[in-house]
Design an enzyme around this catalytic site. Structure first.
Site, PDB file in Angstrom:
ATOM      1  CB  CYS A  70      -0.830   0.584   1.174  1.00  0.00           C
ATOM      2  SG  CYS A  70      -1.725   1.468   1.701  1.00  0.00           S
ATOM      3  CB  CYS A  73       0.871   1.645   4.981  1.00  0.00           C
ATOM      4  SG  CYS A  73      -0.558   1.202   5.086  1.00  0.00           S
ATOM      5  CG  HIS A 134      -4.311  -0.921   5.148  1.00  0.00           C
ATOM      6  ND1 HIS A 134      -3.514  -0.029   3.542  1.00  0.00           N
ATOM      7  CD2 HIS A 134      -4.795  -1.803   4.735  1.00  0.00           C
ATOM      8  CE1 HIS A 134      -4.297  -0.911   2.330  1.00  0.00           C
ATOM      9  NE2 HIS A 134      -4.801  -1.550   2.957  1.00  0.00           N
ATOM     10  CG  ASN A 174     -14.044   8.762  -4.766  1.00  0.00           C
ATOM     11  OD1 ASN A 174     -15.205   9.579  -5.080  1.00  0.00           O
ATOM     12  ND2 ASN A 174     -13.084   8.657  -6.421  1.00  0.00           N
ATOM     13  CG  HIS A 185      -4.496   3.685   3.237  1.00  0.00           C
ATOM     14  ND1 HIS A 185      -3.454   3.583   4.318  1.00  0.00           N
ATOM     15  CD2 HIS A 185      -3.918   5.223   4.657  1.00  0.00           C
ATOM     16  CE1 HIS A 185      -3.040   3.729   4.980  1.00  0.00           C
ATOM     17  NE2 HIS A 185      -3.844   4.888   5.188  1.00  0.00           N
ATOM     18  CG  HIS A 187      -7.103   7.541  -0.189  1.00  0.00           C
ATOM     19  ND1 HIS A 187      -7.511   6.298  -0.025  1.00  0.00           N
ATOM     20  CD2 HIS A 187      -6.496   8.228  -1.459  1.00  0.00           C
ATOM     21  CE1 HIS A 187      -7.393   5.747  -1.365  1.00  0.00           C
ATOM     22  NE2 HIS A 187      -7.429   6.715  -2.308  1.00  0.00           N
ATOM     23  CD  GLN A 189      -8.272  10.981  -5.553  1.00  0.00           C
ATOM     24  OE1 GLN A 189      -7.539  11.519  -6.651  1.00  0.00           O
ATOM     25  NE2 GLN A 189      -9.174   9.594  -5.863  1.00  0.00           N
TER      26      GLN A 189
HETATM   27 ZN   LIG Z   1      -2.168   1.561   3.674  1.00  0.00          ZN
END
Ligand SMILES: [Zn+2]
Length: 367
Positions: A70, A73, A134, A174, A185, A187, A189
């Site tokens: 990932c 991470c 994560h 999203n 993970h 997150h 944007q």
């Molecule tokens: Zn991750």
């Protein structure tokens, strides 16, 4: 909140937002990364007037990597990721494969006439890592951590709005493979656009027409109307209100507005900022509880969703109102709403769930 700005190996910016002033943030990026030369252009559709970004260099980007690779991470145990530190609170970095970038190479094929207008895809695309963990979701964050994310969104809105050529800053998340998320993970944007997005432009037109007709602001009237008839009301805080829109397009869709109309995140006051995490986390947790199989008490699977911050563009957004639109494409257990002929072909939505029933459901699954 402490902000530390550093550079990744290929020159992209990485910014840490920390609750703890003592966290070490000097770890260098040791990866042998070559700079990516983004080439993108913005073309104007002569038929609809909409802007379309053409970014053909993005085809090589990372797609569903295994969890032990990932890129979001922290860098640990000899494995190097996009975040050189061994841990972090919230981290923001420039996307390695941005759809929009400052200094993007001008389009190879320039406009060939008044119907073929093109300009460089100037702007910036950033990735916001909500947590180093994560396996969490935004809904799992503490209020303090969610507040740190709000502070990061606010900081990025202020900085990106000031970049040359940027017209609108869009922070979004999203969530879920069903939405097309390529990294598990947690997150979001941020896109800094060199134009006003089509949906915002339409909202500005409606608000201007409402002003001409009534002398009042559309969004202020809308919020007052939803509060007066609570059929679609979901949450009412001291400073924020959430409701299902009257003409919701998605099976479950909820809009969260500050009660005091402001143009963007940078205009929120401290009391508004400090109430936001509690209400937003509650809303996300309700979305995760929407879909239960009969006889079960736990959700079948995390609800896929899109959370989209609407902010006024840097020019001409006087009538607009900061708000967050949260919606899921899931209709019922095991069924997704796909954008098919009427939606994708004609922008004409058909929603199988009445907005009043959706609001009722969103009140039932309260914590
Ligand atoms: Zn991750």
């Amino acid at each position: 909140m402490r902000k530390t700005t550093t550079k990744l190996a290929d020159g992209r910016e990485l910014i840490y937002f920390d609750a703890d002033d003592a966290a070490p943030r000097g770890a260098p990026d040791l990866r042998p990364l070559d700079p990516v030369a983004p080439r993108s252009e913005v073309r104007r559709d002569p038929v609809t007037g909409d802007h379309v970004t053409i970014a053909a260099h993005r085809q090589a980007r990372t797609y569903h990597p295994p969890a032990d690779e990932c890129p979001l991470c922290p860098s640990r145990d000899g494995r190097l990721s996009e975040i050189p530190a061994a841990d972090y609170d919230v981290a923001v970095f420039e996307n390695r494969f941005p759809a929009l970038a400052l200094g993007t190479a001008a389009a190879a094929v320039v406009g060939t006439g008044p119907l073929h207008l093109s300009s460089p895809g100037t702007g910036r695309c950033e990735v916001v890592c909500f947590t180093a963990d994560h396996d969490l979701s935004f809904a799992d964050l503490t209020e303090a951590k969610a507040r740190l994310v709000l502070d990061a969104w606010t900081d990025r809105t202020a900085e990106l709005s000031a970049l040359p050529g940027v017209r609108q800053v869009f922070c979004f998340e999203n969530r879920g493979a069903e939405i097309g998320v390529t990294l598990a993970h947690p997150h979001g944007q941020i896109y800094a656009f060199p134009f006003t997005t089509p949906r915002t432009a339409r909202m500005a037109e409606q608000a201007a027409a409402h002003r001409a007709r009534t002398g009042r602001n559309l969004f202020e009237d809308l919020l007052a109307a939803e509060l007066a008839d609570p059929a679609r009301l979901v949450l009412a805080g001291e400073h924020w209100t959430a409701f299902v829109p009257y003409a919701a397009r998605w099976p479950y869709e909820c809009h969260l507005y500050p009660n005091r109309r402001v143009a963007d995140l940078t205009r929120l006051t401290e009391p508004e900022r400090s109430e936001f995490p509690k209400l937003y986390l509650e809303l996300l947790r309700r979305f995760d509880r929407l879909f239960m199989r009969a006889g079960h008490t736990a959700p079948v699977a995390p609800t896929p969703y899109i959370a989209a911050w609407h902010q006024a563009p840097t020019l001409g957004g006087d009538e607009l109102a900061l708000h967050l639109e949260l919606f899921t494409i899931r209709r019922t257990v095991g069924k997704l709403k796909f954008l098919a002929g009427v939606e994708s072909g004609m922008d004409a939505f058909v929603n199988d769930v009445s907005p009043e029933a959706a609001a009722q459901r969103l009140r039932e699954v309260a914590s």
